[in-house]
Scaffold this motif. Structure first.
Motif, mmCIF file in Angstrom:
data_model
loop_
_atom_site.group_PDB
_atom_site.id
_atom_site.type_symbol
_atom_site.label_atom_id
_atom_site.label_comp_id
_atom_site.label_asym_id
_atom_site.label_seq_id
_atom_site.Cartn_x
_atom_site.Cartn_y
_atom_site.Cartn_z
ATOM 1 N N GLU A 1 76.074 44.704 -6.184
ATOM 2 C CA GLU A 1 76.035 43.706 -5.118
ATOM 3 C C GLU A 1 77.321 42.887 -5.132
ATOM 4 N N LEU A 2 77.536 42.191 -4.027
ATOM 5 C CA LEU A 2 78.780 41.437 -3.873
ATOM 6 C C LEU A 2 78.501 40.083 -3.245
ATOM 7 N N PRO A 3 78.832 38.987 -3.948
ATOM 8 C CA PRO A 3 78.864 37.677 -3.271
ATOM 9 C C PRO A 3 80.007 37.674 -2.256
ATOM 10 N N LEU A 4 79.670 37.537 -0.983
ATOM 11 C CA LEU A 4 80.658 37.805 0.070
ATOM 12 C C LEU A 4 81.626 36.651 0.289
ATOM 13 N N LEU A 5 81.137 35.417 0.187
ATOM 14 C CA LEU A 5 82.024 34.287 0.476
ATOM 15 C C LEU A 5 83.144 34.227 -0.557
ATOM 16 N N ARG B 1 71.739 23.425 1.108
ATOM 17 C CA ARG B 1 72.691 24.060 2.019
ATOM 18 C C ARG B 1 73.001 25.473 1.535
ATOM 19 N N ALA B 2 73.219 26.356 2.494
ATOM 20 C CA ALA B 2 73.584 27.732 2.160
ATOM 21 C C ALA B 2 75.046 27.783 1.730
ATOM 22 N N VAL B 3 75.314 28.474 0.646
ATOM 23 C CA VAL B 3 76.677 28.533 0.124
ATOM 24 C C VAL B 3 77.198 29.966 -0.019
ATOM 25 N N ASP B 4 76.339 30.972 0.062
ATOM 26 C CA ASP B 4 76.842 32.336 -0.095
ATOM 27 C C ASP B 4 75.790 33.339 0.364
ATOM 28 N N MET B 5 76.258 34.567 0.604
ATOM 29 C CA MET B 5 75.390 35.684 0.954
ATOM 30 C C MET B 5 75.769 36.853 0.066
ATOM 31 N N ILE B 6 74.777 37.526 -0.490
ATOM 32 C CA ILE B 6 75.014 38.665 -1.367
ATOM 33 C C ILE B 6 74.590 39.924 -0.625
ATOM 34 N N THR B 7 75.482 40.913 -0.596
ATOM 35 C CA THR B 7 75.227 42.155 0.128
ATOM 36 C C THR B 7 75.322 43.330 -0.816
ATOM 37 N N ASP B 8 74.745 44.456 -0.409
ATOM 38 C CA ASP B 8 74.826 45.663 -1.226
ATOM 39 C C ASP B 8 75.901 46.593 -0.663
ATOM 40 N N ALA B 9 75.967 47.795 -1.235
ATOM 41 C CA ALA B 9 77.025 48.727 -0.861
ATOM 42 C C ALA B 9 76.892 49.235 0.570
ATOM 43 N N SER B 10 75.686 49.173 1.138
ATOM 44 C CA SER B 10 75.491 49.614 2.520
ATOM 45 C C SER B 10 75.776 48.516 3.535
ATOM 46 N N GLY B 11 76.116 47.309 3.062
ATOM 47 C CA GLY B 11 76.367 46.195 3.964
ATOM 48 C C GLY B 11 75.120 45.452 4.377
ATOM 49 N N LYS B 12 74.019 45.707 3.712
ATOM 50 C CA LYS B 12 72.772 45.022 4.034
ATOM 51 C C LYS B 12 72.650 43.756 3.196
ATOM 52 N N LYS C 1 84.783 49.763 -6.794
ATOM 53 C CA LYS C 1 85.975 49.839 -7.636
ATOM 54 C C LYS C 1 85.680 49.135 -8.956
ATOM 55 N N ASP C 2 85.828 49.876 -10.039
ATOM 56 C CA ASP C 2 85.569 49.311 -11.368
ATOM 57 C C ASP C 2 84.180 48.669 -11.423
ATOM 58 N N LYS C 3 83.194 49.372 -10.872
ATOM 59 C CA LYS C 3 81.794 48.947 -10.879
ATOM 60 C C LYS C 3 81.565 47.659 -10.079
ATOM 61 N N GLU C 4 82.470 47.345 -9.178
ATOM 62 C CA GLU C 4 82.323 46.177 -8.307
ATOM 63 C C GLU C 4 82.551 46.605 -6.863
#
Length: 319
Positions: free
Chosen positions: A197-201, A131-142, A257-260
């Motif tokens: 990158e950012l784990p969005l969930l 099952r999918a549990v998360d999506m990781i995006t970059d600074a451009s929102g991709k 912010k703070d490298k995140e």
């Protein structure tokens, strides 16, 4: 003589009586006649005009007289009263323009986008692997990666694996597994240090001023593997009741912010209150902040009468 005098004596009174009767008869016969009746001509009477205010008389001037003679007063000159023109008719002021809308709402049908969280992931042969549990995006929102919780045997040995976003195929209309892993043997490598990158969930979304808006609890993906909206839990941000809304993916932007990465969306409390609630069994109504009043196109009277605070768009999900 005696007899003759007596005869004259009684004749005189008789003659006088006859003379009186004759005179009275003439007066009765030729008495005063009635004036002849003449038909009167009725002249039309003009309606009375409004009384004209009399102007004040001019002061009486006197003419110089010869020495020793009293001064003769001049005749006063009365100027006609000036009739003031009627005041100009002032047109009523136009009604004030309607207030600009708070939000813009875009409707996305359920067969055009599917929730990511807990959606089943299958192999090309149809076997469900996790099952999918998360999506990781970059600074451009991709989107860069998807985190899949791969199933073990009887729940033992489950593990979360990151796969590149491009190895997945999405089918929002699928009744079972809407996500297909086309290359199951190619897990993603750990993120490079120079890529933020950012784990969005479960990420917290804020405003530009740092105020919290809500928490991301899901992402809605279309058939082209493009995110269309995020589901935000705004519980406790505006009111104490639990409430979720859908925000357009294009309304999000990311800052470091703070490298995140930090997701931002400029939705005020009033705009959050105006946003329709999100329901998993109803069409998705994703919201965006309305553009500023200076750059917004003026709404037509019909649209302002029906939705004075919300601009509704019937545009579907972007393919």
């Amino acid at each position: 003589m005696t007899g003759g005098f007596s005869r004259r004596a009684w004749r005189l009174p008789i003659l006088a009586v006859f003379a009186l009767f004759a005179l009275s008869g003439c007066s009765l016969l030729w008495g005063p006649q009635q004036a002849p009746i003449v038909e009167a001509t009725v002249m039309p009477v003009e309606p009375a005009s409004a009384p004209v205010a009399a102007s004040e008389p001019e002061p009486v001037e006197t003419e110089p007289a010869e020495p020793g003679q009293p001064k003769k007063p001049k005749k006063p000159v009365v100027k006609p009263h000036k009739v003031e023109p009627p005041p100009p008719v002032v047109a009523p002021a136009p009604p004030p323009p309607p207030p600009p809308p708070l939000i813009v709402v875009r409707t996305i049908e359920r067969n055009e986008a599917r929730a990511l969280l807990d959606s089943q992931v299958q192999k090309p042969d149809g076997k469900v692997v996790g099952r999918a549990v998360d999506m990781i995006t970059d600074a451009s929102g991709k989107p860069r990666e998807m985190v899949v919780n791969l199933q073990g045997f009887l729940g033992v040995g489950d593990r979360k694996v990151n796969f590149p976003w491009g190895v997945f195929r999405f089918t929002p209309t699928a009744k079972t597994a809407p996500i297909t892993l086309t290359a199951p043997g190619a897990p993603s490598q750990p993120a490079k240090s120079h890529v933020v990158e950012l784990p969005l969930l479960d990420a917290t979304v804020e405003r530009s001023n740092g105020a919290k808006v809500g928490r991301v609890i899901d992402v809605l993906i279309d058939a082209n593997a493009q995110p269309q909206a995020v589901v935000l839990d705004v519980n406790g941000m505006v009111s104490t009741e639990r409430r979720t809304i859908a925000a357009n993916w294009s309304a999000l932007h990311f800052v470091t912010k703070d490298k995140e990465l930090q997701p931002l969306i400029d939705l005020s409390d009033a705009q959050i209150n105006a946003a329709p609630p999100y329901a998993s069994d109803k069409p998705i109504r994703a919201v965006s902040p309305a553009p500023p009043a200076a750059s917004a196109t003026p709404a037509t009277p019909a649209s302002t009468a029906t939705t004075p605070a919300i601009a509704v768009s019937n545009a579907r999900a972007v393919r």
